[in-house]
Design a protein around this motif. Sequence first.
Motif, mmCIF file in Angstrom:
data_model
loop_
_atom_site.group_PDB
_atom_site.id
_atom_site.type_symbol
_atom_site.label_atom_id
_atom_site.label_comp_id
_atom_site.label_asym_id
_atom_site.label_seq_id
_atom_site.Cartn_x
_atom_site.Cartn_y
_atom_site.Cartn_z
ATOM 1 N N VAL A 1 21.214 43.570 128.466
ATOM 2 C CA VAL A 1 21.369 42.566 129.525
ATOM 3 C C VAL A 1 22.842 42.358 129.848
ATOM 4 N N LYS A 2 23.202 42.572 131.099
ATOM 5 C CA LYS A 2 24.544 42.131 131.550
ATOM 6 C C LYS A 2 24.337 40.900 132.415
ATOM 7 N N LEU A 3 24.994 39.807 132.052
ATOM 8 C CA LEU A 3 24.883 38.574 132.832
ATOM 9 C C LEU A 3 26.117 38.425 133.719
ATOM 10 N N VAL A 4 25.883 38.074 134.981
ATOM 11 C CA VAL A 4 26.998 37.717 135.880
ATOM 12 C C VAL A 4 26.531 36.527 136.723
ATOM 13 N N THR B 1 24.394 26.856 139.030
ATOM 14 C CA THR B 1 24.665 28.243 138.629
ATOM 15 C C THR B 1 25.282 28.270 137.231
ATOM 16 N N ASP B 2 26.253 27.377 137.003
ATOM 17 C CA ASP B 2 26.923 27.336 135.693
ATOM 18 C C ASP B 2 25.911 27.030 134.575
ATOM 19 N N GLN B 3 25.032 26.047 134.854
ATOM 20 C CA GLN B 3 24.036 25.665 133.849
ATOM 21 C C GLN B 3 23.105 26.841 133.550
ATOM 22 N N SER B 4 22.674 27.495 134.632
ATOM 23 C CA SER B 4 21.748 28.611 134.499
ATOM 24 C C SER B 4 22.410 29.770 133.717
ATOM 25 N N TYR B 5 23.698 29.996 134.006
ATOM 26 C CA TYR B 5 24.427 31.063 133.302
ATOM 27 C C TYR B 5 24.462 30.775 131.797
ATOM 28 N N ASN B 6 24.797 29.535 131.454
ATOM 29 C CA ASN B 6 24.895 29.204 130.033
ATOM 30 C C ASN B 6 23.520 29.216 129.361
ATOM 31 N N ASN B 7 22.478 28.816 130.111
ATOM 32 C CA ASN B 7 21.113 28.913 129.555
ATOM 33 C C ASN B 7 20.760 30.378 129.254
ATOM 34 N N ALA B 8 21.194 31.255 130.154
ATOM 35 C CA ALA B 8 20.897 32.681 129.962
ATOM 36 C C ALA B 8 21.624 33.227 128.732
ATOM 37 N N LEU B 9 22.873 32.781 128.535
ATOM 38 C CA LEU B 9 23.603 33.208 127.328
ATOM 39 C C LEU B 9 22.830 32.783 126.077
ATOM 40 N N LYS B 10 22.356 31.528 126.104
ATOM 41 C CA LYS B 10 21.637 30.990 124.943
ATOM 42 C C LYS B 10 20.349 31.792 124.711
ATOM 43 N N PHE B 11 19.649 32.042 125.815
ATOM 44 C CA PHE B 11 18.404 32.814 125.727
ATOM 45 C C PHE B 11 18.670 34.170 125.048
ATOM 46 N N CYS B 12 19.741 34.840 125.479
ATOM 47 C CA CYS B 12 20.036 36.175 124.927
ATOM 48 C C CYS B 12 20.391 36.091 123.445
ATOM 49 N N VAL C 1 17.489 41.872 122.114
ATOM 50 C CA VAL C 1 18.439 41.776 123.235
ATOM 51 C C VAL C 1 19.872 42.073 122.785
ATOM 52 N N SER C 2 20.583 42.862 123.592
ATOM 53 C CA SER C 2 22.038 42.959 123.489
ATOM 54 C C SER C 2 22.565 42.388 124.791
ATOM 55 N N VAL C 3 23.671 41.650 124.707
ATOM 56 C CA VAL C 3 24.142 40.968 125.916
ATOM 57 C C VAL C 3 25.610 41.233 126.178
ATOM 58 N N CYS C 4 25.918 41.404 127.469
ATOM 59 C CA CYS C 4 27.305 41.491 127.896
ATOM 60 C C CYS C 4 27.518 40.386 128.917
#
Length: 396
Positions: free
Chosen positions: A243-246, A274-285, A292-295
Amino acid sequence: MINNTKISFEDTSVAFSSKSDKELRRSYTLFAVMDKNLIVKLGTIFVNAALKLKLPVKKLIKSNLFDHFCGGESITDSEKTVQELARFKIGTILDYAVEGENNEGAYDHTAEEIIRTIHRAKGDPNIPFCVFKPTGIASKDLLEKIQLGQPLTVDENKAFENIRKRWDKVCGESFKNDVKIFIDSEDSYIQDPIDELAYQLMEKYNKEKTIVWNTYQLYRVGMIEKLDEALTQARKKGYYFGVKLVRGAYMENERERAEEKGYPDPIQPDKQSTDQSYNNALKFCIENTDLVSVCSGSHNEDSNYYLVELMKLNNMDNNDQRVYFAQLYGMSDHISFNLAKAGYNVIKYVPYGPVGTVVPYLMRRAEENTSIAGQSSREFSLIKKEIKRRKLFKSK
Ligand SMILES: Cc1cc2nc3c(=O)[nH]c(=O)nc-3n(C[C@H](O)[C@H](O)[C@H](O)COP(=O)(O)OP(=O)(O)OC[C@H]3O[C@@H](n4cnc5c(N)ncnc54)[C@H](O)[C@@H]3O)c2cc1C
Protein backbone atom coordinates in the motif's frame (compact mmCIF):
# COMPACT_ATOMS: atom_id res chain seq x y z
CA MET A 1 17.62 -1.48 16.47
CA ILE A 2 16.76 1.65 18.44
CA ASN A 3 13.19 2.76 18.57
CA ASN A 4 13.11 5.62 21.02
CA THR A 5 14.77 8.36 18.99
CA LYS A 6 13.10 11.70 19.52
CA ILE A 7 12.49 12.77 15.97
CA SER A 8 12.35 16.45 15.02
CA PHE A 9 11.99 17.93 11.55
CA GLU A 10 13.19 21.33 12.75
CA ASP A 11 16.89 20.54 12.44
CA THR A 12 17.83 22.30 9.19
CA SER A 13 21.52 21.45 9.62
CA VAL A 14 20.55 17.80 9.02
CA ALA A 15 17.92 18.67 6.41
CA PHE A 16 20.39 20.51 4.19
CA SER A 17 23.53 18.56 5.06
CA SER A 18 23.97 17.50 1.44
CA LYS A 19 23.88 21.07 0.14
CA SER A 20 26.91 23.35 -0.20
CA ASP A 21 26.48 27.07 0.52
CA LYS A 22 26.34 27.70 -3.23
CA GLU A 23 23.62 25.08 -3.75
CA LEU A 24 21.64 26.44 -0.84
CA ARG A 25 21.80 29.97 -2.26
CA ARG A 26 20.58 28.61 -5.61
CA SER A 27 17.64 26.89 -3.88
CA TYR A 28 16.90 30.16 -2.09
CA THR A 29 16.64 32.05 -5.38
CA LEU A 30 14.42 29.36 -6.91
CA PHE A 31 12.03 29.20 -3.96
CA ALA A 32 11.95 33.02 -3.65
CA VAL A 33 10.63 33.13 -7.22
CA MET A 34 8.19 30.24 -6.68
CA ASP A 35 6.92 31.96 -3.54
CA LYS A 36 5.20 34.56 -5.73
CA ASN A 37 1.85 33.15 -6.85
CA LEU A 38 1.50 35.53 -9.76
CA ILE A 39 4.96 34.82 -11.13
CA VAL A 40 4.28 31.06 -11.03
CA LYS A 41 0.91 31.50 -12.78
CA LEU A 42 2.38 33.73 -15.51
CA GLY A 43 5.52 31.57 -15.71
CA THR A 44 3.43 28.44 -16.29
CA ILE A 45 1.55 30.11 -19.15
CA PHE A 46 4.79 31.48 -20.62
CA VAL A 47 6.66 28.13 -20.45
CA ASN A 48 3.81 26.17 -22.02
CA ALA A 49 3.44 28.72 -24.82
CA ALA A 50 7.20 28.93 -25.38
CA LEU A 51 7.50 25.14 -25.66
CA LYS A 52 4.63 25.01 -28.16
CA LEU A 53 6.27 27.76 -30.21
CA LYS A 54 9.60 25.91 -29.93
CA LEU A 55 11.29 28.92 -28.33
CA PRO A 56 14.66 28.12 -26.70
CA VAL A 57 13.52 27.95 -23.05
CA LYS A 58 14.81 24.47 -22.24
CA LYS A 59 18.15 25.80 -21.02
CA LEU A 60 16.38 28.19 -18.66
CA ILE A 61 14.16 25.40 -17.27
CA LYS A 62 17.11 23.02 -17.01
CA SER A 63 19.25 25.29 -14.86
CA ASN A 64 16.41 26.12 -12.47
CA LEU A 65 13.35 23.93 -11.87
CA PHE A 66 14.73 20.86 -13.61
CA ASP A 67 18.04 20.69 -11.76
CA HIS A 68 16.28 21.17 -8.44
CA PHE A 69 13.46 18.64 -8.88
CA CYS A 70 14.92 16.06 -11.30
CA GLY A 71 17.84 13.65 -11.33
CA GLY A 72 18.71 14.25 -14.98
CA GLU A 73 17.58 13.44 -18.49
CA SER A 74 18.37 9.72 -18.30
CA ILE A 75 19.11 6.92 -15.83
CA THR A 76 22.85 7.47 -16.31
CA ASP A 77 22.41 11.20 -15.71
CA SER A 78 20.63 10.45 -12.43
CA GLU A 79 23.43 8.30 -10.97
CA LYS A 80 24.98 11.27 -9.16
CA THR A 81 21.70 11.90 -7.33
CA VAL A 82 21.32 8.20 -6.43
CA GLN A 83 24.79 8.22 -4.85
CA GLU A 84 24.28 11.56 -3.13
CA LEU A 85 21.04 10.37 -1.48
CA ALA A 86 22.62 7.02 -0.60
CA ARG A 87 25.35 8.86 1.33
CA PHE A 88 22.58 9.95 3.70
CA LYS A 89 20.90 6.51 3.76
CA ILE A 90 18.05 7.62 1.52
CA GLY A 91 16.86 5.30 -1.24
CA THR A 92 16.01 6.44 -4.76
CA ILE A 93 12.98 5.61 -6.87
CA LEU A 94 13.89 6.30 -10.49
CA ASP A 95 10.72 7.86 -11.89
CA TYR A 96 10.54 8.18 -15.66
CA ALA A 97 8.43 11.33 -15.59
CA VAL A 98 7.52 11.82 -19.23
CA GLU A 99 3.86 12.79 -19.61
CA GLY A 100 1.38 13.38 -22.40
CA GLU A 101 2.41 10.91 -25.10
CA ASN A 102 -0.68 8.89 -25.92
CA ASN A 103 -0.23 6.12 -28.44
CA GLU A 104 0.62 2.41 -28.40
CA GLY A 105 4.20 3.06 -29.55
CA ALA A 106 4.78 5.57 -26.74
CA TYR A 107 3.29 3.17 -24.15
CA ASP A 108 5.61 0.39 -25.30
CA HIS A 109 8.58 2.74 -25.26
CA THR A 110 7.74 3.92 -21.73
CA ALA A 111 7.28 0.32 -20.52
CA GLU A 112 10.74 -0.54 -21.91
CA GLU A 113 12.23 2.45 -20.07
CA ILE A 114 10.56 1.36 -16.80
CA ILE A 115 12.05 -2.09 -17.28
CA ARG A 116 15.46 -0.42 -17.68
CA THR A 117 14.93 1.22 -14.25
CA ILE A 118 14.13 -2.24 -12.82
CA HIS A 119 17.32 -3.69 -14.30
CA ARG A 120 19.30 -0.78 -12.87
CA ALA A 121 17.69 -1.30 -9.44
CA LYS A 122 18.36 -5.05 -9.35
CA GLY A 123 20.55 -5.95 -6.38
CA ASP A 124 21.12 -2.31 -5.42
CA PRO A 125 19.82 -1.46 -1.93
CA ASN A 126 20.06 2.22 -2.86
CA ILE A 127 17.18 1.79 -5.34
CA PRO A 128 14.66 -0.36 -3.44
CA PHE A 129 11.61 0.56 -5.57
CA CYS A 130 10.66 1.34 -9.14
CA VAL A 131 7.42 3.00 -10.23
CA PHE A 132 5.05 3.54 -13.11
CA LYS A 133 2.27 6.01 -13.78
CA PRO A 134 -0.72 4.08 -15.20
CA THR A 135 -1.41 6.48 -18.09
CA GLY A 136 2.26 6.34 -19.07
CA ILE A 137 1.61 2.81 -20.29
CA ALA A 138 -2.17 2.71 -20.84
CA SER A 139 -4.71 4.86 -22.66
CA LYS A 140 -6.66 7.11 -20.31
CA ASP A 141 -9.67 7.21 -22.65
CA LEU A 142 -9.81 3.44 -22.70
CA LEU A 143 -9.52 3.14 -18.91
CA GLU A 144 -12.34 5.66 -18.57
CA LYS A 145 -14.54 3.70 -20.95
CA ILE A 146 -13.90 0.51 -19.00
CA GLN A 147 -14.75 2.20 -15.71
CA LEU A 148 -18.02 3.45 -17.22
CA GLY A 149 -18.84 -0.11 -18.25
CA GLN A 150 -19.22 0.90 -21.91
CA PRO A 151 -18.88 -1.84 -24.54
CA LEU A 152 -15.45 -1.98 -26.19
CA THR A 153 -14.79 -2.27 -29.93
CA VAL A 154 -12.59 -5.08 -31.26
CA ASP A 155 -9.62 -2.68 -31.43
CA GLU A 156 -10.26 -1.43 -27.90
CA ASN A 157 -10.41 -4.99 -26.59
CA LYS A 158 -7.07 -5.60 -28.26
CA ALA A 159 -5.65 -2.41 -26.74
CA PHE A 160 -6.87 -3.51 -23.29
CA GLU A 161 -5.20 -6.88 -23.76
CA ASN A 162 -1.99 -4.97 -24.59
CA ILE A 163 -2.33 -3.00 -21.37
CA ARG A 164 -2.61 -6.24 -19.38
CA LYS A 165 0.44 -7.68 -21.15
CA ARG A 166 2.49 -4.50 -20.69
CA TRP A 167 1.68 -4.23 -16.98
CA ASP A 168 2.32 -7.91 -16.50
CA LYS A 169 5.68 -7.60 -18.23
CA VAL A 170 6.73 -4.69 -16.00
CA CYS A 171 5.58 -6.39 -12.77
CA GLY A 172 6.98 -9.74 -13.92
CA GLU A 173 10.41 -8.11 -14.41
CA SER A 174 10.11 -6.62 -10.92
CA PHE A 175 9.33 -10.05 -9.52
CA LYS A 176 12.18 -11.74 -11.42
CA ASN A 177 14.68 -9.12 -10.31
CA ASP A 178 13.33 -8.77 -6.75
CA VAL A 179 12.60 -5.06 -7.04
CA LYS A 180 9.46 -3.61 -5.47
CA ILE A 181 7.21 -1.61 -7.79
CA PHE A 182 4.68 1.15 -7.11
CA ILE A 183 1.64 1.66 -9.32
CA ASP A 184 0.85 5.38 -9.01
CA SER A 185 -2.73 6.60 -8.82
CA GLU A 186 -4.33 9.27 -10.97
CA ASP A 187 -7.90 10.48 -11.61
CA SER A 188 -10.78 8.79 -9.78
CA TYR A 189 -12.69 8.21 -13.03
CA ILE A 190 -10.04 5.75 -14.27
CA GLN A 191 -9.00 4.25 -10.94
CA ASP A 192 -11.33 1.19 -10.78
CA PRO A 193 -9.70 -0.73 -13.66
CA ILE A 194 -6.27 0.31 -12.36
CA ASP A 195 -7.11 -1.16 -8.92
CA GLU A 196 -8.48 -4.30 -10.55
CA LEU A 197 -5.32 -4.84 -12.58
CA ALA A 198 -3.17 -4.08 -9.53
CA TYR A 199 -4.98 -6.75 -7.47
CA GLN A 200 -4.55 -9.34 -10.22
CA LEU A 201 -0.84 -8.55 -10.35
CA MET A 202 -0.54 -8.73 -6.56
CA GLU A 203 -2.24 -12.10 -6.60
CA LYS A 204 0.27 -13.28 -9.18
CA TYR A 205 3.48 -11.75 -7.78
CA ASN A 206 2.92 -11.08 -4.04
CA LYS A 207 2.51 -14.66 -2.80
CA GLU A 208 5.90 -14.78 -1.08
CA LYS A 209 6.73 -11.12 -0.55
CA THR A 210 5.41 -7.66 -1.37
CA ILE A 211 6.54 -6.84 -4.90
CA VAL A 212 3.54 -4.94 -6.34
CA TRP A 213 2.23 -1.91 -4.41
CA ASN A 214 -0.95 -0.02 -5.30
CA THR A 215 -1.62 3.64 -4.41
CA TYR A 216 -4.55 5.04 -2.39
CA GLN A 217 -5.50 8.73 -2.45
CA LEU A 218 -6.94 9.68 0.90
CA TYR A 219 -8.50 12.91 -0.38
CA ARG A 220 -11.14 10.67 -1.93
CA VAL A 221 -14.18 9.71 0.10
CA GLY A 222 -14.63 6.06 1.06
CA MET A 223 -10.97 5.12 0.91
CA ILE A 224 -10.74 3.36 4.29
CA GLU A 225 -13.57 1.08 3.17
CA LYS A 226 -11.70 0.48 -0.10
CA LEU A 227 -8.53 -0.45 1.80
CA ASP A 228 -10.52 -2.75 4.05
CA GLU A 229 -12.14 -4.53 1.08
CA ALA A 230 -8.76 -4.90 -0.64
CA LEU A 231 -7.22 -6.39 2.50
CA THR A 232 -10.10 -8.85 2.85
CA GLN A 233 -9.47 -9.96 -0.76
CA ALA A 234 -5.73 -10.31 -0.07
CA ARG A 235 -6.49 -12.47 3.00
CA LYS A 236 -8.92 -14.64 1.10
CA LYS A 237 -6.62 -15.15 -1.87
CA GLY A 238 -3.45 -15.37 0.21
CA TYR A 239 -1.14 -12.62 -1.01
CA TYR A 240 0.79 -9.72 0.55
CA PHE A 241 -0.81 -6.31 0.22
CA GLY A 242 1.50 -3.42 -0.75
CA VAL A 243 0.00 0.00 0.00
CA LYS A 244 1.29 3.44 -0.93
CA LEU A 245 -0.74 6.17 0.77
CA VAL A 246 -0.91 9.71 -0.62
CA ARG A 247 -3.35 12.56 -0.10
CA GLY A 248 -3.78 13.04 -3.86
CA ALA A 249 -2.58 15.49 -6.47
CA TYR A 250 -5.59 16.19 -8.71
CA MET A 251 -8.11 17.82 -6.36
CA GLU A 252 -9.01 20.87 -8.46
CA ASN A 253 -9.55 18.80 -11.61
CA GLU A 254 -11.64 16.26 -9.70
CA ARG A 255 -13.92 18.91 -8.21
CA GLU A 256 -14.29 20.81 -11.51
CA ARG A 257 -15.08 17.66 -13.46
CA ALA A 258 -17.68 16.47 -10.92
CA GLU A 259 -19.41 19.84 -11.07
CA GLU A 260 -19.27 20.02 -14.85
CA LYS A 261 -20.66 16.48 -15.31
CA GLY A 262 -23.11 16.68 -12.40
CA TYR A 263 -21.96 13.77 -10.23
CA PRO A 264 -21.11 13.90 -6.48
CA ASP A 265 -17.72 15.41 -5.67
CA PRO A 266 -15.40 12.41 -5.01
CA ILE A 267 -13.11 14.51 -2.78
CA GLN A 268 -13.35 14.98 0.99
CA PRO A 269 -15.24 18.15 1.95
CA ASP A 270 -12.22 19.89 3.47
CA LYS A 271 -8.52 19.58 4.25
CA GLN A 272 -9.15 18.46 7.81
CA SER A 273 -11.22 15.48 6.63
CA THR A 274 -8.44 14.49 4.20
CA ASP A 275 -5.86 14.75 7.00
CA GLN A 276 -8.02 12.65 9.33
CA SER A 277 -8.63 10.05 6.65
CA TYR A 278 -4.89 9.90 5.84
CA ASN A 279 -3.97 9.27 9.46
CA ASN A 280 -6.75 6.68 9.81
CA ALA A 281 -5.29 4.88 6.80
CA LEU A 282 -1.82 4.89 8.38
CA LYS A 283 -3.30 3.36 11.53
CA PHE A 284 -5.22 0.78 9.51
CA CYS A 285 -2.02 -0.29 7.72
CA ILE A 286 0.14 -0.45 10.83
CA GLU A 287 -2.50 -2.54 12.60
CA ASN A 288 -2.47 -5.08 9.76
CA THR A 289 1.22 -5.56 9.12
CA ASP A 290 0.81 -9.34 9.11
CA LEU A 291 -0.12 -8.82 5.42
CA VAL A 292 0.22 -5.09 4.77
CA SER A 293 3.39 -3.19 3.92
CA VAL A 294 2.94 0.56 3.78
CA CYS A 295 4.70 3.49 2.19
CA SER A 296 3.57 6.93 3.33
CA GLY A 297 4.11 9.38 0.44
CA SER A 298 3.71 12.67 2.22
CA HIS A 299 5.31 16.03 2.96
CA ASN A 300 2.93 16.63 5.85
CA GLU A 301 4.91 16.83 9.08
CA ASP A 302 2.04 15.74 11.34
CA SER A 303 1.40 12.59 9.30
CA ASN A 304 5.10 11.74 9.34
CA TYR A 305 5.29 12.28 13.13
CA TYR A 306 2.12 10.21 13.48
CA LEU A 307 3.56 7.27 11.57
CA VAL A 308 6.68 7.37 13.77
CA GLU A 309 4.37 7.33 16.81
CA LEU A 310 2.31 4.42 15.45
CA MET A 311 5.47 2.40 14.88
CA LYS A 312 6.55 3.05 18.45
CA LEU A 313 3.14 2.11 19.85
CA ASN A 314 3.30 -1.17 17.93
CA ASN A 315 6.87 -1.92 19.06
CA MET A 316 8.24 -1.84 15.55
CA ASP A 317 11.90 -1.25 14.76
CA ASN A 318 12.62 2.07 13.05
CA ASN A 319 13.87 0.19 10.01
CA ASP A 320 11.06 -2.39 9.87
CA GLN A 321 10.96 -3.53 6.24
CA ARG A 322 7.17 -3.17 6.09
CA VAL A 323 7.23 0.60 6.54
CA TYR A 324 8.64 3.29 4.22
CA PHE A 325 8.54 7.07 4.31
CA ALA A 326 8.65 8.72 0.88
CA GLN A 327 9.07 12.25 -0.39
CA LEU A 328 9.76 13.83 -3.75
CA TYR A 329 13.31 14.85 -4.73
CA GLY A 330 13.84 18.56 -4.13
CA MET A 331 11.11 18.75 -1.48
CA SER A 332 10.86 18.24 2.28
CA ASP A 333 14.48 17.32 2.89
CA HIS A 334 13.86 18.34 6.52
CA ILE A 335 11.58 15.30 6.79
CA SER A 336 13.59 12.87 4.66
CA PHE A 337 17.04 13.59 6.08
CA ASN A 338 15.95 13.70 9.72
CA LEU A 339 13.99 10.43 9.40
CA ALA A 340 16.87 8.70 7.61
CA LYS A 341 19.32 9.88 10.26
CA ALA A 342 17.09 8.26 12.91
CA GLY A 343 17.20 4.94 11.03
CA TYR A 344 13.79 4.89 9.32
CA ASN A 345 13.42 3.61 5.75
CA VAL A 346 13.30 6.72 3.59
CA ILE A 347 12.99 6.88 -0.18
CA LYS A 348 12.66 9.73 -2.63
CA TYR A 349 11.07 9.81 -6.09
CA VAL A 350 13.80 11.06 -8.42
CA PRO A 351 12.08 12.03 -11.67
CA TYR A 352 14.06 12.01 -14.87
CA GLY A 353 13.45 12.42 -18.59
CA PRO A 354 14.16 14.87 -21.43
CA VAL A 355 13.67 18.45 -20.17
CA GLY A 356 10.80 19.34 -22.50
CA THR A 357 8.76 16.26 -21.59
CA VAL A 358 8.84 16.58 -17.80
CA VAL A 359 7.46 20.14 -17.81
CA PRO A 360 3.93 19.17 -16.57
CA TYR A 361 5.58 17.49 -13.57
CA LEU A 362 7.73 20.57 -12.91
CA MET A 363 4.75 22.91 -13.19
CA ARG A 364 2.87 20.89 -10.54
CA ARG A 365 5.87 21.20 -8.20
CA ALA A 366 6.13 24.97 -8.84
CA GLU A 367 2.43 25.41 -8.05
CA GLU A 368 2.74 23.33 -4.86
CA ASN A 369 5.49 25.65 -3.65
CA THR A 370 3.74 28.98 -4.08
CA SER A 371 2.92 30.96 -0.96
CA ILE A 372 -0.41 30.26 0.69
CA ALA A 373 -2.41 33.06 2.28
CA GLY A 374 0.56 35.41 2.09
CA GLN A 375 2.88 33.10 4.01
CA SER A 376 6.07 31.64 2.63
CA SER A 377 5.91 28.01 1.63
CA ARG A 378 7.29 25.72 4.35
CA GLU A 379 10.17 24.81 2.08
CA PHE A 380 11.21 28.44 1.55
CA SER A 381 11.01 29.19 5.30
CA LEU A 382 13.34 26.28 6.04
CA ILE A 383 15.86 27.36 3.40
CA LYS A 384 15.85 30.86 4.90
CA LYS A 385 16.31 29.39 8.37
CA GLU A 386 19.33 27.35 7.26
CA ILE A 387 20.89 30.30 5.42
CA LYS A 388 20.55 32.32 8.59
CA ARG A 389 22.01 29.49 10.68
CA ARG A 390 25.04 29.12 8.41
CA LYS A 391 25.73 32.84 8.44
CA LEU A 392 25.46 32.89 12.25
CA PHE A 393 27.80 29.94 12.40
CA LYS A 394 30.37 31.70 10.18
CA SER A 395 30.24 34.94 12.15
CA LYS A 396 31.13 33.20 15.45
C1 LIG B 1 6.45 9.68 -2.74
C2 LIG B 1 5.21 10.32 -3.27
C3 LIG B 1 4.43 9.64 -4.20
C4 LIG B 1 3.27 10.23 -4.70
N1 LIG B 1 2.46 9.52 -5.56
C5 LIG B 1 1.26 10.04 -5.92
C6 LIG B 1 0.33 9.29 -6.67
O1 LIG B 1 0.59 8.15 -7.06
N2 LIG B 1 -0.87 9.87 -6.97
C7 LIG B 1 -1.21 11.14 -6.55
O2 LIG B 1 -2.33 11.60 -6.81
N3 LIG B 1 -0.32 11.87 -5.85
C8 LIG B 1 0.88 11.37 -5.53
N4 LIG B 1 1.75 12.10 -4.79
C9 LIG B 1 1.48 13.53 -4.58
C10 LIG B 1 0.70 13.72 -3.34
O3 LIG B 1 -0.65 13.38 -3.54
C11 LIG B 1 0.85 15.19 -2.95
O4 LIG B 1 2.21 15.40 -2.69
C12 LIG B 1 0.07 15.40 -1.74
O5 LIG B 1 -1.27 15.57 -2.08
C13 LIG B 1 0.51 16.54 -0.91
O6 LIG B 1 0.02 16.20 0.36
P1 LIG B 1 0.89 15.93 1.62
O7 LIG B 1 0.59 14.60 2.19
O8 LIG B 1 2.30 16.20 1.31
O9 LIG B 1 0.29 16.97 2.69
P2 LIG B 1 -0.31 18.39 2.67
O10 LIG B 1 0.56 19.32 1.90
O11 LIG B 1 -0.61 18.69 4.08
O12 LIG B 1 -1.70 18.24 1.94
C14 LIG B 1 -2.05 18.83 0.73
C15 LIG B 1 -3.08 17.94 0.13
O13 LIG B 1 -4.25 17.87 0.96
C16 LIG B 1 -5.41 17.71 0.15
N5 LIG B 1 -6.26 18.90 0.33
C17 LIG B 1 -5.87 20.21 0.32
N6 LIG B 1 -6.93 21.03 0.48
C18 LIG B 1 -8.01 20.23 0.59
C19 LIG B 1 -9.40 20.50 0.72
N7 LIG B 1 -9.89 21.73 0.79
N8 LIG B 1 -10.25 19.45 0.78
C20 LIG B 1 -9.79 18.16 0.71
N9 LIG B 1 -8.49 17.86 0.58
C21 LIG B 1 -7.61 18.87 0.51
C22 LIG B 1 -4.90 17.61 -1.28
O14 LIG B 1 -4.68 16.25 -1.58
C23 LIG B 1 -3.60 18.37 -1.23
O15 LIG B 1 -2.70 17.98 -2.27
C24 LIG B 1 2.91 11.53 -4.29
C25 LIG B 1 3.70 12.21 -3.35
C26 LIG B 1 4.82 11.62 -2.83
C27 LIG B 1 5.62 12.37 -1.82
